[in-house]
Design an enzyme around this catalytic site. Structure first.
Site, PDB file in Angstrom:
ATOM      1  N   PHE A 136       6.634  12.159 -14.709  1.00  0.00           N
ATOM      2  CA  PHE A 136       7.563  12.523 -13.907  1.00  0.00           C
ATOM      3  C   PHE A 136       8.448  11.419 -15.156  1.00  0.00           C
ATOM      4  CE2 PHE A 136       9.261   8.790 -11.854  1.00  0.00           C
ATOM      5  CZ  PHE A 136       8.396   7.603 -11.464  1.00  0.00           C
TER       6      PHE A 136
ATOM      7  N   VAL B 144       1.159  -1.753  -0.064  1.00  0.00           N
ATOM      8  CA  VAL B 144      -0.210   0.612   0.076  1.00  0.00           C
ATOM      9  C   VAL B 144       0.688   1.311  -0.193  1.00  0.00           C
ATOM     10  CG1 VAL B 144      -2.131  -1.594   1.117  1.00  0.00           C
ATOM     11  CG2 VAL B 144      -0.092  -0.157   2.580  1.00  0.00           C
TER      12      VAL B 144
ATOM     13  N   CYS C 159       8.412   8.138  -5.120  1.00  0.00           N
ATOM     14  CA  CYS C 159       9.810   7.520  -3.948  1.00  0.00           C
ATOM     15  C   CYS C 159      10.833   8.447  -3.718  1.00  0.00           C
ATOM     16  CB  CYS C 159      10.237   6.149  -4.832  1.00  0.00           C
ATOM     17  SG  CYS C 159       8.991   4.654  -4.964  1.00  0.00           S
TER      18      CYS C 159
ATOM     19  N   PRO D 207       2.955   7.812   1.599  1.00  0.00           N
ATOM     20  CA  PRO D 207       3.094   8.874   1.539  1.00  0.00           C
ATOM     21  C   PRO D 207       3.697   9.753   2.437  1.00  0.00           C
ATOM     22  CG  PRO D 207       1.026   8.853   1.354  1.00  0.00           C
ATOM     23  CD  PRO D 207       1.172   7.418   1.831  1.00  0.00           C
TER      24      PRO D 207
END
Ligand code: NAD
Ligand code: UDX
Length: 478
Positions: free
Chosen positions: A343, A94, A281, A97
């Site tokens: 990105f 999961v 990340c 953040p």
């Protein structure tokens, strides 16, 4: 806990990691039933779409893997209870953040989704389970998960917790999963821990050679993931810092990167100067590392890593400010065309994309932005900008400068690059999509307002060739 052969896997989280990772495990291990579970019903519905073009994430090669395994031994579902009950091994994949509230806000990882998974597993499981941390987690999270499982699980049910961080990069996820540099598995040192490690080794050994399967203690594994991302991001920030110096001195960052990369001790990868790294990340994991260092009273170490993020912010801001100053110090009501929003290329993921920050800066100076990205939707682009503003405003207690309606009046998203570029004062290249290299630049030049500026944040066009056409070109580090 005895070493039982795993025949049924459940994965909580059907995102950018859970989806592709489980699809590859199912593809390579037809004898194992793999159920991927998510709370998000729409996401699961898209994973079950018969039209593979509608899968919820775009990754080259993913459709082939899904079409091979789905319905055979790969299933996507929202039925958490049933699949936890059936599983021998449960992956937690999961989102983790950066926290946006309370203690550690803006720095620490938000572990609420992971904790919820542990509590769900504990309340449902009626037989022994191996729990595998696939999410990227701070050191010693396995210990916290184990505490929750042991304290809230049913009588007589035993749990082993392994750390098995994922190193795939988006855009090359399937290739990375098929041919990983290494697979890392951390577990307890006692016999039960070793048995659990072995059970997971046997799964990967179906397609990864055993020398590439590295086993460690659980905390080393957790910390290795944060460290790997910090080192990779540090290389990008290092070359980006040098790109600024190149622009002042007349050196060319591409030549410098090539020259240093030939040193086998340095190596050539992750030395491509850019408008700044993005993705879900790097920033999150470094901030988490910095938070951990501060927590353990290591301020010098924390400051060292924090600088990697600061240079990245500097690079994005430098790029945006350069657009404004080059366009005669104002872009008020000028049309700026963005090539790319994701990105990086070959993904539809926009999390922390440099494009969002550059656009935000340009909007504040009154610019009108026209975006073309082959894989990102208009809704995503508008909500990325709104989300960034909300985050900033929460920090400064300010008012929202642009509502979503304002953003829609200033940021236009096109299906065709040529519509985005026509009558533009400037083009900013934010993502390195291969197709940008194939464009008819003479035709584009003829359709632009003069002087026609190109700001190349990804080293996608030849400065020399473009200047021959008539463009005014800014390339990072040149
Ligand atoms: P993501 O947001 O794409 O997916 C996470 C999914 O988990 C979401 O769909 C969410 O609905 C679901 N979820 C949340 N709580 C749940 C619960 N209790 N039960 C079932 N589903 C639940 O995130 P991601 O990019 O796949 O990242 C997942 C983890 O992997 C993170 O820790 C991340 O740091 C790490 N990671 C990501 C990458 C990457 O390239 N994206 C690479 C390596 C590691
Ligand atoms: C990263 C890690 O590479 C991967 O191992 C980990 O599992 C997740 O985080 P990802 O973020 O998907 O993967 O992509 P990556 O290829 O690492 O690129 C991250 C960002 O750095 C992108 O914005 C990319 O454009 C940028 N980058 C990368 C550069 O600017 N220059 C480079 O030389 C390399």
């Amino acid at each position: 806990m005895s070493s039982k052969k795993v025949t049924n896997i459940c994965c909580l989280g059907a995102g950018y990691v859970g989806g592709p990772t489980m699809a590859v495990i199912a593809q390579k291990c037809p004898h194992i039933k793999v159920n991927v579970i998510d709370l998000n019903k729409e996401r699961i519905a898209l994973w079950n779409e018969s039209d593979l073009g509608k899968l919820p994430i775009y990754e080259p090669g993913l459709d082939d893997v899904v079409s091979e395994a789905r319905g055979r031994n790969l299933f996507f579902s929202t039925d958490i209870e049933r699949h936890i009950l059936e599983a021998d091994m449960i992956f937690i994949s999961v989102n983790t953040p950066t926290k946006t509230y309370g203690v550690g806000r803006g720095m620490a990882s938000d572990l609420k989704y992971v904790e919820l998974c542990a509590r769900q597993i504990a309340s449902i499981a009626t037989s022994d389970k191996i729990i595998v941390e696939k999410s990227t987690l701070p050191v010693r999270t396995a210990e916290a998960i184990k505490t929750i499982l042991d304290a809230t699980g049913k009588e007589g049910v035993r749990f082993q917790v392994l750390s098995n961080p994922e190193f795939l990069a988006e855009g090359t996820a399937i290739e990375d999963l098929h041919f990983p540099d290494r697979v890392l598995i951390g577990g307890e040192e006692d016999q039960d821990g070793q048995n659990a490690i072995q059970a997971l080794v046997e799964i990967y050994a179906n397609w990864v050679s055993r020398e590439r399967i590295v086993t460690t203690r659980v905390w080393s594994s957790e910390l290795s993931k944060l460290t790997a991302n910090a080192f990779l991001a540090q290389r990008v920030s290092s070359i980006n810092a040098i790109s600024a110096l190149c622009e002042k001195t007349g050196a060319d960052v591409k030549e410098v990167a090539y020259a240093i990369g030939q040193d086998s001790r340095i190596g050539s990868k992750f030395l491509k100067a850019s408008v700044g790294f993005g993705g879900s990340c790097f920033q999150k994991d470094i901030l988490n590392l910095v938070y951990l260092c501060r927590h353990f009273n290591l301020p010098e170490v924390a400051d060292y890593w924090q600088q990697v993020v600061k240079i990245n912010d500097y690079q994005k801001e430098r790029f945006a400010k350069n657009i404004i100053s080059t366009l005669f110090n104002t872009i008020s009501d000028k049309k700026i065309a963005f090539l790319g929003w994701a990105f990086k290329k070959d993904t539809n993921d926009t999390r922390e994309s440099a494009a969002i920050y550059v656009a935000d800066e340009l909007l504040q100076d009154g610019g009108i932005i026209h975006v073309y990205d082959p894989k990102v939707s208009a809704d995503q682009i508008h909500s990325d900008l709104e989300y960034l503003q909300r985050n900033r405003i929460e920090k400064s207690n300010d008012k929202l400068a642009f509502t979503i309606e304002d953003i829609k009046k200033r940021v236009f998203v096109h299906d065709s690059p040529y519509n985005a570029l026509t009558n533009a004062h400037a083009i900013a290249i934010l993502t390195e999509w291969d197709e940008f290299k194939t464009y008819d630049w003479i035709n584009i030049y003829n359709k632009m307002i003069k002087p026609a500026f190109v700001f190349d944040g990804r080293d996608m066009v030849s400065k020399k060739e473009m200047e021959k056409i008539g463009f005014k070109v800014y390339s990072i580090g040149k």
